[in-house]
Design an enzyme around this catalytic site. Structure first.
Site, PDB file in Angstrom:
ATOM      1  N   TYR A  56       0.831  -1.204   0.000  1.00  0.00           N
ATOM      2  CA  TYR A  56       0.000   0.000   0.000  1.00  0.00           C
ATOM      3  C   TYR A  56       0.865   1.254   0.000  1.00  0.00           C
ATOM      4  CZ  TYR A  56      -3.613  -3.329   1.475  1.00  0.00           C
ATOM      5  OH  TYR A  56      -4.476  -4.397   1.570  1.00  0.00           O
ATOM      6  N   HIS A 123      -0.326 -12.109   0.559  1.00  0.00           N
ATOM      7  CA  HIS A 123      -1.150 -11.059  -0.044  1.00  0.00           C
ATOM      8  C   HIS A 123      -1.570 -11.411  -1.476  1.00  0.00           C
ATOM      9  CE1 HIS A 123      -1.561  -6.367  -0.525  1.00  0.00           C
ATOM     10  NE2 HIS A 123      -2.704  -7.012  -0.704  1.00  0.00           N
TER      11      HIS A 123
END
Length: 316
Positions: A56, A123
Protein backbone atom coordinates in the site's frame (compact mmCIF):
# COMPACT_ATOMS: atom_id res chain seq x y z
CA UNK A 1 -18.53 -2.02 19.31
CA UNK A 2 -19.02 -5.79 19.00
CA UNK A 3 -15.99 -8.08 19.37
CA UNK A 4 -15.62 -11.47 17.66
CA UNK A 5 -12.87 -14.09 17.63
CA UNK A 6 -11.02 -14.64 14.36
CA UNK A 7 -11.41 -18.39 13.93
CA UNK A 8 -9.52 -20.17 16.71
CA UNK A 9 -6.76 -17.58 17.05
CA UNK A 10 -7.89 -16.17 20.39
CA UNK A 11 -7.86 -12.70 18.85
CA UNK A 12 -11.14 -10.99 19.76
CA UNK A 13 -11.43 -8.12 17.34
CA UNK A 14 -13.84 -5.25 16.78
CA UNK A 15 -16.44 -6.03 14.11
CA UNK A 16 -15.25 -2.86 12.38
CA UNK A 17 -11.52 -2.95 11.63
CA UNK A 18 -9.14 -0.24 10.40
CA UNK A 19 -7.69 -0.88 6.96
CA UNK A 20 -4.58 1.26 6.61
CA UNK A 21 -4.36 1.28 2.80
CA UNK A 22 -5.52 4.91 2.76
CA UNK A 23 -2.42 5.89 4.73
CA UNK A 24 -0.49 5.05 1.56
CA UNK A 25 -2.56 7.42 -0.55
CA UNK A 26 -4.08 4.49 -2.42
CA UNK A 27 -7.42 6.19 -3.09
CA UNK A 28 -6.31 9.84 -3.04
CA UNK A 29 -3.51 11.93 -1.58
CA UNK A 30 -3.46 12.36 2.20
CA UNK A 31 -2.04 14.62 4.87
CA UNK A 32 0.29 12.50 7.00
CA UNK A 33 -0.64 14.17 10.30
CA UNK A 34 -4.31 13.57 9.59
CA UNK A 35 -3.59 9.94 8.75
CA UNK A 36 -1.79 9.43 12.06
CA UNK A 37 -4.69 11.08 13.89
CA UNK A 38 -7.11 8.75 12.06
CA UNK A 39 -5.29 5.77 13.60
CA UNK A 40 -5.48 7.34 17.08
CA UNK A 41 -9.19 8.05 16.58
CA UNK A 42 -9.91 4.46 15.54
CA UNK A 43 -8.15 2.93 18.55
CA UNK A 44 -9.56 5.45 21.02
CA UNK A 45 -13.07 4.56 19.87
CA UNK A 46 -12.87 0.81 20.22
CA UNK A 47 -11.31 -0.44 16.99
CA UNK A 48 -8.59 -2.92 17.92
CA UNK A 49 -7.73 -4.56 14.58
CA UNK A 50 -5.47 -2.79 12.07
CA UNK A 51 -4.54 -4.21 8.67
CA UNK A 52 -1.81 -2.97 6.35
CA UNK A 53 0.65 -4.15 3.69
CA UNK A 54 4.05 -3.08 2.34
CA UNK A 55 2.33 -2.85 -1.04
CA UNK A 56 0.00 0.00 0.00
CA UNK A 57 1.57 3.21 -1.21
CA UNK A 58 4.76 1.22 -1.87
CA UNK A 59 5.82 1.17 1.82
CA UNK A 60 4.20 4.52 2.66
CA UNK A 61 1.19 3.06 4.50
CA UNK A 62 3.37 0.94 6.79
CA UNK A 63 5.70 3.88 7.39
CA UNK A 64 2.90 6.29 8.34
CA UNK A 65 1.16 3.64 10.43
CA UNK A 66 4.43 2.95 12.24
CA UNK A 67 4.66 6.61 13.26
CA UNK A 68 1.23 6.28 14.86
CA UNK A 69 1.82 2.91 16.51
CA UNK A 70 4.93 4.05 18.39
CA UNK A 71 2.61 6.20 20.53
CA UNK A 72 -0.09 3.54 21.09
CA UNK A 73 0.29 0.85 23.80
CA UNK A 74 0.90 -2.54 22.13
CA UNK A 75 -1.93 -4.22 24.02
CA UNK A 76 -4.49 -1.83 22.50
CA UNK A 77 -4.49 -3.38 19.03
CA UNK A 78 -3.88 -6.45 16.87
CA UNK A 79 -1.73 -5.78 13.81
CA UNK A 80 -2.04 -7.58 10.49
CA UNK A 81 0.31 -7.11 7.54
CA UNK A 82 1.27 -9.07 4.44
CA UNK A 83 3.97 -10.57 2.22
CA UNK A 84 4.17 -11.33 -1.48
CA UNK A 85 3.00 -8.11 -3.12
CA UNK A 86 5.27 -5.08 -3.30
CA UNK A 87 6.06 -1.89 -5.18
CA UNK A 88 9.04 0.35 -5.75
CA UNK A 89 9.70 3.47 -7.84
CA UNK A 90 6.11 3.44 -9.05
CA UNK A 91 6.22 -0.17 -10.27
CA UNK A 92 4.44 -3.18 -8.78
CA UNK A 93 6.12 -6.54 -8.36
CA UNK A 94 5.39 -9.88 -6.75
CA UNK A 95 7.66 -12.33 -4.95
CA UNK A 96 6.18 -15.25 -3.02
CA UNK A 97 9.49 -16.99 -2.34
CA UNK A 98 10.26 -18.17 1.18
CA UNK A 99 13.36 -15.96 1.35
CA UNK A 100 11.52 -12.79 0.36
CA UNK A 101 8.58 -13.55 2.66
CA UNK A 102 10.89 -13.93 5.65
CA UNK A 103 12.83 -10.75 4.82
CA UNK A 104 9.59 -8.86 4.32
CA UNK A 105 8.30 -9.74 7.79
CA UNK A 106 11.38 -8.27 9.51
CA UNK A 107 11.31 -5.19 7.27
CA UNK A 108 7.64 -4.60 8.10
CA UNK A 109 8.28 -4.87 11.83
CA UNK A 110 10.97 -2.22 11.56
CA UNK A 111 8.72 0.18 9.63
CA UNK A 112 5.81 -0.47 11.99
CA UNK A 113 7.86 -0.02 15.19
CA UNK A 114 6.74 -3.38 16.61
CA UNK A 115 8.63 -6.48 17.74
CA UNK A 116 6.06 -9.08 16.65
CA UNK A 117 3.17 -9.31 14.18
CA UNK A 118 -0.19 -10.64 15.31
CA UNK A 119 -1.30 -11.86 11.87
CA UNK A 120 0.88 -12.26 8.78
CA UNK A 121 -0.89 -12.84 5.47
CA UNK A 122 0.13 -13.99 2.02
CA UNK A 123 -1.15 -11.06 -0.04
CA UNK A 124 -3.46 -11.59 -3.05
CA UNK A 125 -2.51 -15.17 -3.84
CA UNK A 126 -4.08 -15.08 -7.30
CA UNK A 127 -1.01 -13.29 -8.66
CA UNK A 128 1.16 -16.27 -7.76
CA UNK A 129 -1.51 -18.41 -9.40
CA UNK A 130 -0.58 -16.77 -12.71
CA UNK A 131 3.18 -17.25 -12.20
CA UNK A 132 5.49 -20.23 -12.38
CA UNK A 133 4.59 -22.79 -9.73
CA UNK A 134 1.01 -21.53 -9.46
CA UNK A 135 -0.84 -21.58 -6.16
CA UNK A 136 1.13 -24.70 -5.22
CA UNK A 137 4.09 -22.41 -4.51
CA UNK A 138 2.06 -20.72 -1.77
CA UNK A 139 1.46 -24.16 -0.25
CA UNK A 140 5.02 -25.45 -0.65
CA UNK A 141 7.10 -22.35 0.00
CA UNK A 142 5.41 -19.16 1.21
CA UNK A 143 3.25 -20.62 3.95
CA UNK A 144 5.96 -22.92 5.39
CA UNK A 145 8.25 -19.87 5.73
CA UNK A 146 5.55 -18.02 7.67
CA UNK A 147 4.78 -21.06 9.84
CA UNK A 148 8.48 -21.22 10.73
CA UNK A 149 8.28 -17.60 11.90
CA UNK A 150 5.12 -18.49 13.84
CA UNK A 151 6.99 -21.32 15.56
CA UNK A 152 9.65 -18.80 16.59
CA UNK A 153 7.08 -16.33 17.95
CA UNK A 154 7.99 -13.62 15.43
CA UNK A 155 4.42 -13.78 14.12
CA UNK A 156 1.48 -15.09 16.13
CA UNK A 157 -0.88 -16.24 13.38
CA UNK A 158 -0.83 -16.95 9.63
CA UNK A 159 -3.45 -16.12 6.99
CA UNK A 160 -4.02 -15.65 3.27
CA UNK A 161 -5.83 -12.96 1.28
CA UNK A 162 -7.36 -12.69 -2.17
CA UNK A 163 -10.17 -11.14 -4.17
CA UNK A 164 -11.22 -14.57 -5.46
CA UNK A 165 -12.61 -16.75 -2.63
CA UNK A 166 -12.18 -19.95 -4.63
CA UNK A 167 -8.39 -19.48 -4.48
CA UNK A 168 -8.55 -19.16 -0.70
CA UNK A 169 -10.57 -22.35 -0.48
CA UNK A 170 -8.13 -24.22 -2.74
CA UNK A 171 -5.17 -23.34 -0.55
CA UNK A 172 -6.96 -24.32 2.68
CA UNK A 173 -7.78 -27.65 1.04
CA UNK A 174 -4.13 -28.26 0.12
CA UNK A 175 -2.34 -27.43 3.37
CA UNK A 176 -2.14 -29.21 6.69
CA UNK A 177 -4.98 -28.27 9.05
CA UNK A 178 -3.99 -25.32 11.20
CA UNK A 179 -1.51 -23.88 8.69
CA UNK A 180 -3.95 -21.20 7.56
CA UNK A 181 -5.75 -19.63 10.53
CA UNK A 182 -7.64 -16.89 8.72
CA UNK A 183 -8.63 -15.65 5.29
CA UNK A 184 -9.19 -12.09 4.15
CA UNK A 185 -11.52 -11.58 1.20
CA UNK A 186 -12.61 -8.24 -0.18
CA UNK A 187 -15.51 -6.84 -2.21
CA UNK A 188 -17.53 -10.05 -1.81
CA UNK A 189 -19.59 -9.21 1.26
CA UNK A 190 -21.03 -5.87 0.30
CA UNK A 191 -24.29 -4.43 -1.01
CA UNK A 192 -23.57 -5.47 -4.60
CA UNK A 193 -22.00 -8.89 -3.97
CA UNK A 194 -22.32 -11.43 -1.12
CA UNK A 195 -20.41 -14.30 -2.75
CA UNK A 196 -18.30 -14.74 0.41
CA UNK A 197 -21.40 -16.04 2.23
CA UNK A 198 -21.25 -19.20 0.09
CA UNK A 199 -17.83 -20.06 1.56
CA UNK A 200 -18.42 -19.36 5.25
CA UNK A 201 -19.47 -22.90 6.08
CA UNK A 202 -16.31 -24.32 4.50
CA UNK A 203 -13.99 -21.99 6.39
CA UNK A 204 -15.84 -22.57 9.64
CA UNK A 205 -15.56 -26.34 9.14
CA UNK A 206 -11.77 -25.98 8.87
CA UNK A 207 -11.45 -23.63 11.85
CA UNK A 208 -10.41 -20.73 9.61
CA UNK A 209 -11.47 -17.24 10.66
CA UNK A 210 -12.99 -14.85 8.13
CA UNK A 211 -12.06 -11.21 7.61
CA UNK A 212 -14.11 -9.14 5.19
CA UNK A 213 -12.69 -6.04 3.58
CA UNK A 214 -13.88 -3.11 1.49
CA UNK A 215 -17.57 -2.70 2.37
CA UNK A 216 -17.52 0.14 -0.18
CA UNK A 217 -16.26 -2.20 -2.95
CA UNK A 218 -13.11 -0.10 -3.36
CA UNK A 219 -15.18 3.06 -3.79
CA UNK A 220 -18.05 1.78 -5.95
CA UNK A 221 -20.47 2.15 -3.04
CA UNK A 222 -19.50 5.65 -1.99
CA UNK A 223 -20.59 9.22 -2.54
CA UNK A 224 -17.13 9.98 -3.90
CA UNK A 225 -17.46 7.18 -6.47
CA UNK A 226 -14.94 4.67 -7.77
CA UNK A 227 -11.38 5.85 -8.45
CA UNK A 228 -10.24 5.95 -12.09
CA UNK A 229 -8.13 2.81 -11.68
CA UNK A 230 -11.04 0.69 -10.40
CA UNK A 231 -11.14 -2.54 -12.46
CA UNK A 232 -14.94 -2.93 -12.42
CA UNK A 233 -16.87 -2.75 -15.69
CA UNK A 234 -18.44 0.47 -16.89
CA UNK A 235 -21.94 -1.00 -16.42
CA UNK A 236 -21.27 -1.91 -12.78
CA UNK A 237 -19.82 1.53 -12.06
CA UNK A 238 -22.87 3.18 -13.60
CA UNK A 239 -25.28 0.97 -11.64
CA UNK A 240 -23.55 1.74 -8.34
CA UNK A 241 -23.45 5.46 -9.15
CA UNK A 242 -27.19 5.36 -9.78
CA UNK A 243 -27.74 3.58 -6.45
CA UNK A 244 -25.58 6.16 -4.70
CA UNK A 245 -27.59 9.02 -6.19
CA UNK A 246 -30.83 7.38 -5.03
CA UNK A 247 -29.51 7.04 -1.47
CA UNK A 248 -28.40 10.65 -1.44
CA UNK A 249 -31.90 11.72 -2.52
CA UNK A 250 -33.28 9.81 0.51
CA UNK A 251 -30.87 11.63 2.84
CA UNK A 252 -29.13 8.33 3.64
CA UNK A 253 -25.58 8.24 2.21
CA UNK A 254 -24.73 4.99 0.44
CA UNK A 255 -21.49 4.89 2.46
CA UNK A 256 -23.60 4.54 5.61
CA UNK A 257 -25.79 1.80 4.17
CA UNK A 258 -22.80 -0.08 2.75
CA UNK A 259 -20.83 -0.25 5.99
CA UNK A 260 -23.94 -1.14 8.00
CA UNK A 261 -24.75 -3.96 5.59
CA UNK A 262 -21.27 -5.46 5.73
CA UNK A 263 -20.96 -5.38 9.53
CA UNK A 264 -24.44 -6.28 10.75
CA UNK A 265 -25.74 -9.34 8.95
CA UNK A 266 -23.35 -12.24 9.51
CA UNK A 267 -21.78 -13.11 12.88
CA UNK A 268 -19.47 -15.67 11.19
CA UNK A 269 -17.46 -12.76 9.76
CA UNK A 270 -15.13 -11.63 12.54
CA UNK A 271 -14.45 -8.11 11.28
CA UNK A 272 -14.98 -5.87 8.27
CA UNK A 273 -12.17 -3.53 7.26
CA UNK A 274 -12.75 0.01 6.03
CA UNK A 275 -10.07 2.54 5.21
CA UNK A 276 -9.84 6.26 5.81
CA UNK A 277 -7.01 8.67 6.52
CA UNK A 278 -9.45 11.26 7.81
CA UNK A 279 -10.24 11.15 11.57
CA UNK A 280 -13.68 12.68 11.03
CA UNK A 281 -14.56 9.93 8.56
CA UNK A 282 -13.30 7.30 10.99
CA UNK A 283 -15.66 8.60 13.68
CA UNK A 284 -18.51 8.86 11.19
CA UNK A 285 -18.14 5.22 10.13
CA UNK A 286 -18.00 4.02 13.74
CA UNK A 287 -21.25 5.92 14.38
CA UNK A 288 -22.85 4.39 11.26
CA UNK A 289 -22.10 0.87 12.49
CA UNK A 290 -23.81 1.60 15.81
CA UNK A 291 -27.05 2.82 14.19
CA UNK A 292 -29.89 0.59 12.90
CA UNK A 293 -29.85 -0.17 9.17
CA UNK A 294 -32.70 0.68 6.80
CA UNK A 295 -33.42 -2.79 5.38
CA UNK A 296 -35.99 -1.49 2.89
CA UNK A 297 -33.34 0.81 1.44
CA UNK A 298 -31.02 -2.19 1.07
CA UNK A 299 -33.66 -3.92 -1.07
CA UNK A 300 -34.16 -0.80 -3.19
CA UNK A 301 -30.42 -0.32 -3.74
CA UNK A 302 -30.00 -3.93 -4.80
CA UNK A 303 -32.95 -3.55 -7.20
CA UNK A 304 -31.23 -0.52 -8.76
CA UNK A 305 -27.94 -2.41 -9.14
CA UNK A 306 -30.08 -5.09 -10.77
CA UNK A 307 -28.32 -7.43 -13.20
CA UNK A 308 -24.95 -6.01 -12.12
CA UNK A 309 -25.27 -7.77 -8.76
CA UNK A 310 -22.47 -10.35 -8.37
CA UNK A 311 -20.61 -9.04 -11.44
CA UNK A 312 -16.92 -9.73 -10.71
CA UNK A 313 -13.62 -8.35 -11.91
CA UNK A 314 -10.02 -9.52 -11.99
CA UNK A 315 -7.60 -8.14 -9.42
CA UNK A 316 -5.19 -5.52 -10.71
Amino acid sequence: MVYNEIGKTGMRVSNLGFGASSLGGVFHSIKEDEGIQAVFTAVENGINFIDVSPYYGHLKAETVLGKALKDIPRDKYYLSTKVGRYGKDGKNFWDYSAKRATESVYESMERLNIDYIDLINVHDVEFQGDMEGGLQKIVDETLPALVELRDKGIVKHVGITDLQPENLRWIVEHVQEGTVESILNFCHYSLNDTLLADYLGFFEQHGVGVINASPFSMGLLSQRGAPDWHPASKKLKEACAKASAYCEAQGYPIDKLAIQFSTSLNPRIATTLFSSANPKNVLKNIQYVNEPMDEELVKKVQEIIGDQMFVRWKNS
